[in-house]
Design an enzyme around this catalytic site. Structure first.
Site, PDB file in Angstrom:
ATOM      1  N   LYS A  32       5.193   6.959   1.562  1.00  0.00           N
ATOM      2  CA  LYS A  32       5.592   6.641   0.179  1.00  0.00           C
ATOM      3  C   LYS A  32       4.917   7.584  -0.818  1.00  0.00           C
ATOM      4  O   LYS A  32       5.565   8.176  -1.670  1.00  0.00           O
ATOM      5  CB  LYS A  32       5.221   5.183  -0.171  1.00  0.00           C
ATOM      6  CG  LYS A  32       5.830   4.141   0.750  1.00  0.00           C
ATOM      7  CD  LYS A  32       5.442   2.722   0.340  1.00  0.00           C
ATOM      8  CE  LYS A  32       3.966   2.414   0.505  1.00  0.00           C
ATOM      9  NZ  LYS A  32       3.511   2.248   1.882  1.00  0.00           N
ATOM     10  N   ARG A 107       4.298  -5.516  -3.643  1.00  0.00           N
ATOM     11  CA  ARG A 107       3.922  -5.784  -2.253  1.00  0.00           C
ATOM     12  C   ARG A 107       4.003  -7.264  -1.921  1.00  0.00           C
ATOM     13  O   ARG A 107       3.713  -7.650  -0.781  1.00  0.00           O
ATOM     14  CB  ARG A 107       2.499  -5.294  -2.012  1.00  0.00           C
ATOM     15  CG  ARG A 107       2.402  -3.908  -1.348  1.00  0.00           C
ATOM     16  CD  ARG A 107       0.933  -3.556  -1.241  1.00  0.00           C
ATOM     17  NE  ARG A 107       0.610  -2.588  -0.225  1.00  0.00           N
ATOM     18  CZ  ARG A 107       0.504  -1.291  -0.444  1.00  0.00           C
ATOM     19  NH1 ARG A 107       0.780  -0.779  -1.624  1.00  0.00           N
ATOM     20  NH2 ARG A 107       0.118  -0.488   0.535  1.00  0.00           N
ATOM     21  N   ARG A 146      -5.166  11.038   8.936  1.00  0.00           N
ATOM     22  CA  ARG A 146      -5.583  11.187   7.531  1.00  0.00           C
ATOM     23  C   ARG A 146      -7.035  10.769   7.354  1.00  0.00           C
ATOM     24  O   ARG A 146      -7.776  11.351   6.557  1.00  0.00           O
ATOM     25  CB  ARG A 146      -4.677  10.351   6.619  1.00  0.00           C
ATOM     26  CG  ARG A 146      -5.007  10.545   5.143  1.00  0.00           C
ATOM     27  CD  ARG A 146      -4.038   9.852   4.210  1.00  0.00           C
ATOM     28  NE  ARG A 146      -4.126   8.408   4.288  1.00  0.00           N
ATOM     29  CZ  ARG A 146      -3.312   7.568   3.654  1.00  0.00           C
ATOM     30  NH1 ARG A 146      -2.348   8.036   2.902  1.00  0.00           N
ATOM     31  NH2 ARG A 146      -3.453   6.266   3.775  1.00  0.00           N
ATOM     32  N   ARG A 152     -11.284   7.546   3.303  1.00  0.00           N
ATOM     33  CA  ARG A 152     -10.864   6.175   2.987  1.00  0.00           C
ATOM     34  C   ARG A 152     -11.290   5.225   4.103  1.00  0.00           C
ATOM     35  O   ARG A 152     -10.932   5.413   5.267  1.00  0.00           O
ATOM     36  CB  ARG A 152      -9.337   6.122   2.825  1.00  0.00           C
ATOM     37  CG  ARG A 152      -8.869   6.570   1.463  1.00  0.00           C
ATOM     38  CD  ARG A 152      -7.361   6.615   1.370  1.00  0.00           C
ATOM     39  NE  ARG A 152      -6.703   5.337   1.636  1.00  0.00           N
ATOM     40  CZ  ARG A 152      -5.404   5.126   1.418  1.00  0.00           C
ATOM     41  NH1 ARG A 152      -4.652   6.081   0.930  1.00  0.00           N
ATOM     42  NH2 ARG A 152      -4.878   3.959   1.694  1.00  0.00           N
ATOM     43  N   ARG A 164      -3.549  -3.924   8.285  1.00  0.00           N
ATOM     44  CA  ARG A 164      -2.671  -3.554   7.159  1.00  0.00           C
ATOM     45  C   ARG A 164      -1.200  -3.704   7.558  1.00  0.00           C
ATOM     46  O   ARG A 164      -0.375  -4.136   6.758  1.00  0.00           O
ATOM     47  CB  ARG A 164      -2.962  -2.110   6.716  1.00  0.00           C
ATOM     48  CG  ARG A 164      -4.289  -1.979   6.000  1.00  0.00           C
ATOM     49  CD  ARG A 164      -4.751  -0.532   5.906  1.00  0.00           C
ATOM     50  NE  ARG A 164      -3.919   0.298   5.071  1.00  0.00           N
ATOM     51  CZ  ARG A 164      -4.019   1.624   5.006  1.00  0.00           C
ATOM     52  NH1 ARG A 164      -4.933   2.260   5.743  1.00  0.00           N
ATOM     53  NH2 ARG A 164      -3.246   2.318   4.206  1.00  0.00           N
TER      54      ARG A 164
HETATM   55  P1  B4P Z   1       1.179   8.332   2.609  1.00  0.00           P
HETATM   56  O1  B4P Z   1       2.366   8.909   1.938  1.00  0.00           O
HETATM   57  O2  B4P Z   1      -0.125   8.641   1.976  1.00  0.00           O
HETATM   58  O3  B4P Z   1       1.179   6.773   2.820  1.00  0.00           O
HETATM   59  P2  B4P Z   1       1.633   5.540   1.933  1.00  0.00           P
HETATM   60  O4  B4P Z   1       2.966   5.093   2.458  1.00  0.00           O
HETATM   61  O5  B4P Z   1       1.588   5.908   0.481  1.00  0.00           O
HETATM   62  O6  B4P Z   1       0.617   4.385   2.230  1.00  0.00           O
HETATM   63  P3  B4P Z   1      -0.740   3.576   2.012  1.00  0.00           P
HETATM   64  O7  B4P Z   1      -0.450   2.187   2.485  1.00  0.00           O
HETATM   65  O8  B4P Z   1      -1.831   4.314   2.688  1.00  0.00           O
HETATM   66  O9  B4P Z   1      -1.202   3.443   0.579  1.00  0.00           O
HETATM   67  P4  B4P Z   1      -1.593   2.578  -0.641  1.00  0.00           P
HETATM   68  O10 B4P Z   1      -2.457   3.524  -1.324  1.00  0.00           O
HETATM   69  O11 B4P Z   1      -0.342   2.122  -1.302  1.00  0.00           O
HETATM   70  O12 B4P Z   1       1.216   8.875   4.102  1.00  0.00           O
HETATM   71  C1  B4P Z   1       0.223   8.598   5.052  1.00  0.00           C
HETATM   72  C2  B4P Z   1      -0.086   9.807   5.906  1.00  0.00           C
HETATM   73  O13 B4P Z   1       1.068  10.205   6.655  1.00  0.00           O
HETATM   74  C3  B4P Z   1      -0.531  11.039   5.112  1.00  0.00           C
HETATM   75  O14 B4P Z   1      -1.614  11.626   5.759  1.00  0.00           O
HETATM   76  C4  B4P Z   1       0.675  11.962   5.152  1.00  0.00           C
HETATM   77  O15 B4P Z   1       0.312  13.327   5.132  1.00  0.00           O
HETATM   78  C5  B4P Z   1       1.327  11.594   6.459  1.00  0.00           C
HETATM   79  N1  B4P Z   1       2.790  11.743   6.418  1.00  0.00           N
HETATM   80  C6  B4P Z   1       3.599  11.424   5.374  1.00  0.00           C
HETATM   81  N2  B4P Z   1       4.888  11.709   5.678  1.00  0.00           N
HETATM   82  C7  B4P Z   1       4.875  12.195   6.976  1.00  0.00           C
HETATM   83  C8  B4P Z   1       5.899  12.649   7.870  1.00  0.00           C
HETATM   84  N3  B4P Z   1       7.189  12.675   7.525  1.00  0.00           N
HETATM   85  N4  B4P Z   1       5.531  13.045   9.118  1.00  0.00           N
HETATM   86  C9  B4P Z   1       4.229  13.039   9.482  1.00  0.00           C
HETATM   87  N5  B4P Z   1       3.207  12.635   8.675  1.00  0.00           N
HETATM   88  C10 B4P Z   1       3.534  12.222   7.440  1.00  0.00           C
HETATM   89  O16 B4P Z   1      -2.415   1.231  -0.256  1.00  0.00           O
HETATM   90  C11 B4P Z   1      -3.787   1.160   0.084  1.00  0.00           C
HETATM   91  C12 B4P Z   1      -4.374  -0.245  -0.162  1.00  0.00           C
HETATM   92  O17 B4P Z   1      -4.422  -0.522  -1.594  1.00  0.00           O
HETATM   93  C13 B4P Z   1      -3.617  -1.453   0.401  1.00  0.00           C
HETATM   94  O18 B4P Z   1      -3.918  -1.715   1.758  1.00  0.00           O
HETATM   95  C14 B4P Z   1      -4.102  -2.603  -0.541  1.00  0.00           C
HETATM   96  O19 B4P Z   1      -5.368  -3.080  -0.203  1.00  0.00           O
HETATM   97  C15 B4P Z   1      -4.211  -1.913  -1.889  1.00  0.00           C
HETATM   98  N6  B4P Z   1      -2.969  -2.065  -2.687  1.00  0.00           N
HETATM   99  C16 B4P Z   1      -2.170  -1.043  -3.089  1.00  0.00           C
HETATM  100  N7  B4P Z   1      -1.111  -1.518  -3.782  1.00  0.00           N
HETATM  101  C17 B4P Z   1      -1.243  -2.869  -3.806  1.00  0.00           C
HETATM  102  C18 B4P Z   1      -0.446  -3.917  -4.347  1.00  0.00           C
HETATM  103  N8  B4P Z   1       0.699  -3.672  -5.008  1.00  0.00           N
HETATM  104  N9  B4P Z   1      -0.865  -5.209  -4.192  1.00  0.00           N
HETATM  105  C19 B4P Z   1      -2.008  -5.482  -3.551  1.00  0.00           C
HETATM  106  N10 B4P Z   1      -2.798  -4.536  -2.990  1.00  0.00           N
HETATM  107  C20 B4P Z   1      -2.423  -3.235  -3.117  1.00  0.00           C
END
Ligand code: B4P
Length: 208
Positions: A32, A107, A146, A152, A164
């Protein structure tokens, strides 16, 4: 309430300001954040990542960051009341932007209801929820990878990552059905190169 607003509410008319409001959805590590950054540039939208907002607060050791840390480090969701207030502050900063990409929000169902209320106050709505489909093993692989460089705590061990994923399935996945009832949800394959996935997203957002 002004005369026009009363008439509109009687007739149920919703006037959009022509902004695009897209929710980028999917399990942790589905890409995302990676995709939202590219879409932000291409479509002139503002990325709103609740995860990034929390990490900013955490990095500055603010009271909000300290509250969030205890949940994030264990792989749990931060309580809705904290998250919704923070999101509202963020979107209020951009009254004139072309729209938003919500990344990691909503979420939970209460967060989805809060977002709908917030947008409808400005006579707007969510235009599309796009979910990235990625299986559990790929998520674990990506996040452990990552974790080698991100610093993190929630990427550092497999148990927290699995937690998660579990929280996603129990608390977040129902948000897909919530918007599906309004015919706004769509799922796309989230495995493939970043460019391939970006092409799929561009085509969808272009068509809104
Ligand atoms: P990202 O792109 O970083 O992952 P994400 O989906 O944004 O997820 P995440 O759950 O970690 O984040 P958030 O900060 O929202 O990709 C992950 C990895 O994959 C990277 O290293 C990237 O390079 C790699 N990648 C991407 N695309 C790829 C592909 N096509 N092929 C191969 N590799 C690939 O959440 C973190 C925490 O914050 C939650 O657990 C929660 O505690 C809190 N939080 C956030 N929002 C919240 C909410 N609305 N309510 C309550 N808690 C919340």
């Amino acid at each position: 309430m002004g005369f026009i607003k009363i008439i509109k509410s009687i007739l149920g008319i919703r006037m959009k300001k022509g902004r695009k409001n897209v929710i980028l959805f999917g399990p942790p590590g589905s890409g995302k954040g990676t995709q939202a950054k590219q879409l932000e540039k291409k479509f002139g939208l503002i990325q709103v990542s609740t995860g990034d907002l929390f990490r900013y607060e955490l990095g500055n050791n603010t009271p909000l960051g300290q509250k969030a840390r205890s949940y994030m480090d264990k792989g749990q969701l931060v309580p809705d009341e904290i998250t919704i207030g923070m999101l509202k502050n963020k979107i209020d900063q951009y009254p004139d932007c072309g729209g938003f990409i919500f990344d990691g929000f909503p979420r939970t169902i209460p967060q989805a209801e809060a977002l709908d209320n917030l947008l409808s106050d400005g006579e707007e709505q969510v235009d599309q929820l796009i979910s990235l489909k990625v299986d559990d093993d790929e998520i674990v692989r990506r996040l452990l990878e990552r974790g080698k460089t991100s610093g993190r705590a929630d990427d550092a061990n497999e148990e927290v990552i699995r937690k998660r994923i579990e929280v996603y399935k129990a608390e977040t996945a129902p948000v897909y059905a919530y918007y599906d009832k309004k015919s706004l949800s769509v799922e796309i394959e989230g495995i493939g190169s970043i460019e391939e996935i970006n092409d799929r997203l561009n085509a969808l957002i272009d068509s809104i």
